[in-house]
Design a protein around this motif. Structure first.
Motif, PDB file in Angstrom:
ATOM      1  N   LYS A   4      -8.505 -10.244 -33.385  1.00 30.23           N
ATOM      2  CA  LYS A   4      -8.332  -8.793 -33.308  1.00 30.23           C
ATOM      3  C   LYS A   4      -7.249  -8.461 -32.289  1.00 30.23           C
ATOM      4  O   LYS A   4      -6.910  -9.270 -31.428  1.00 30.23           O
ATOM      5  CB  LYS A   4      -9.645  -8.119 -32.944  1.00 30.23           C
ATOM      6  N   TRP A  33      -3.060  -4.205 -40.676  1.00 33.37           N
ATOM      7  CA  TRP A  33      -4.079  -4.558 -39.686  1.00 33.37           C
ATOM      8  C   TRP A  33      -5.178  -3.503 -39.623  1.00 33.37           C
ATOM      9  O   TRP A  33      -6.339  -3.827 -39.424  1.00 33.37           O
ATOM     10  CB  TRP A  33      -3.449  -4.752 -38.313  1.00 33.37           C
ATOM     11  N   ARG A  34      -4.805  -2.245 -39.790  1.00 30.90           N
ATOM     12  CA  ARG A  34      -5.811  -1.165 -39.801  1.00 30.90           C
ATOM     13  C   ARG A  34      -6.752  -1.360 -40.983  1.00 30.90           C
ATOM     14  O   ARG A  34      -7.974  -1.293 -40.831  1.00 30.90           O
ATOM     15  CB  ARG A  34      -5.129   0.202 -39.870  1.00 30.90           C
ATOM     16  N   GLU A  35      -6.192  -1.630 -42.160  1.00 30.89           N
ATOM     17  CA  GLU A  35      -7.013  -1.853 -43.363  1.00 30.89           C
ATOM     18  C   GLU A  35      -7.921  -3.067 -43.203  1.00 30.89           C
ATOM     19  O   GLU A  35      -9.037  -3.084 -43.714  1.00 30.89           O
ATOM     20  CB  GLU A  35      -6.108  -2.038 -44.589  1.00 30.89           C
ATOM     21  N   GLU A  36      -7.456  -4.074 -42.494  1.00 29.74           N
ATOM     22  CA  GLU A  36      -8.241  -5.288 -42.278  1.00 29.74           C
ATOM     23  C   GLU A  36      -9.276  -5.130 -41.163  1.00 29.74           C
ATOM     24  O   GLU A  36     -10.055  -6.050 -40.913  1.00 29.74           O
ATOM     25  CB  GLU A  36      -7.301  -6.455 -41.919  1.00 29.74           C
ATOM     26  N   GLY A  37      -9.265  -3.977 -40.487  1.00 28.42           N
ATOM     27  CA  GLY A  37     -10.222  -3.740 -39.416  1.00 28.42           C
ATOM     28  C   GLY A  37      -9.956  -4.547 -38.165  1.00 28.42           C
ATOM     29  O   GLY A  37     -10.873  -4.846 -37.395  1.00 28.42           O
ATOM     30  N   ARG A  38      -8.693  -4.899 -37.937  1.00 32.58           N
ATOM     31  CA  ARG A  38      -8.335  -5.760 -36.808  1.00 32.58           C
ATOM     32  C   ARG A  38      -7.934  -5.007 -35.552  1.00 32.58           C
ATOM     33  O   ARG A  38      -7.819  -5.621 -34.492  1.00 32.58           O
ATOM     34  CB  ARG A  38      -7.188  -6.673 -37.215  1.00 32.58           C
ATOM     35  N   VAL A  40      -8.212  -2.524 -32.387  1.00 33.37           N
ATOM     36  CA  VAL A  40      -9.144  -1.938 -31.428  1.00 33.37           C
ATOM     37  C   VAL A  40      -8.291  -1.049 -30.526  1.00 33.37           C
ATOM     38  O   VAL A  40      -7.434  -1.544 -29.791  1.00 33.37           O
ATOM     39  CB  VAL A  40      -9.865  -3.024 -30.614  1.00 33.37           C
ATOM     40  N   THR A 101     -14.891  -7.050 -28.106  1.00 31.55           N
ATOM     41  CA  THR A 101     -14.512  -6.954 -29.521  1.00 31.55           C
ATOM     42  C   THR A 101     -13.754  -8.180 -30.019  1.00 31.55           C
ATOM     43  O   THR A 101     -13.349  -8.216 -31.181  1.00 31.55           O
ATOM     44  CB  THR A 101     -13.669  -5.687 -29.760  1.00 31.55           C
ATOM     45  N   CYS A 103     -10.780  -9.441 -29.014  1.00 32.55           N
ATOM     46  CA  CYS A 103      -9.323  -9.326 -29.100  1.00 32.55           C
ATOM     47  C   CYS A 103      -8.668 -10.507 -28.389  1.00 32.55           C
ATOM     48  O   CYS A 103      -8.946 -10.755 -27.222  1.00 32.55           O
ATOM     49  CB  CYS A 103      -8.834  -8.028 -28.459  1.00 32.55           C
TER      50      CYS A 103
END
Length: 163
Positions: A4, A33-38, A40, A101, A103
């Motif tokens: 992340k 990356w937003r679509e993949e939920g990555r 934060v 999270t 990251c």
């Protein structure tokens, strides 16, 4: 999925900068990356209770975030206020969120006394800048999180592809 990415809220279009504005980073990787939920998202300063807008702040005497963390430099507002502790708390908050999270990477706005990773301003409030890290970028990097500036997004894309 690879790691992340902690990302500056201003780069995501949130109006959280000291001047009450955002600085959205438009790049196909951000959308992916937003679509993949990555992603934060955090504004370190807001996480530490700083207002928007707020007076401009810079690390004094051409010092850097590492110096602030070591207690040998302060973060000062243009009005003369010492906001060092707020910036230290902001960095701790960002690191805590990154750890919570998972990251492994951070994509941060350059120039900021928190998030700068390629350059920061020199403390004179004259527009002078020098290579260095802001307080949050320095703490994240020290903790082993790879930090990239908004100008280095293509390097981060390549790094993640190799992950």
């Amino acid at each position: 999925m690879t790691g992340k990415i902690l990302v500056s809220a201003c780069l995501m279009g949130h109006a959280v900068r000291y001047d009450g504005r955002s600085k959205p980073l438009i790049h196909p990787a951000i959308d992916r990356w937003r679509e993949e939920g990555r992603l934060v998202t955090i504004c370190p300063e807001m996480s530490a209770g700083m207002a928007v807008p707020r007076p401009p702040a810079e690390i004094e005497n051409s010092a850097a975030g590492e110096d602030v963390l070591a207690g040998t430099a302060r973060v000062m507002e243009i009005s003369g206020g010492d906001v060092t502790e707020g910036f230290r708390q902001a960095a701790e908050n960002a690191l805590a969120l990154a750890r919570e999270t998972g990251c492994r990477y951070a994509l941060l706005i350059d120039g900021s006394p928190s998030c700068g990773s390629g350059f920061i301003y020199d403390g004179s409030f004259s527009g002078g800048r020098h290579p260095g890290h802001g307080v949050t970028a320095a703490l994240l990097q020290h903790a082993g999180i790879e930090v990239y500036s908004d100008r280095e997004i293509d390097r981060l894309v390549v790094r993640l592809a190799a992950d």
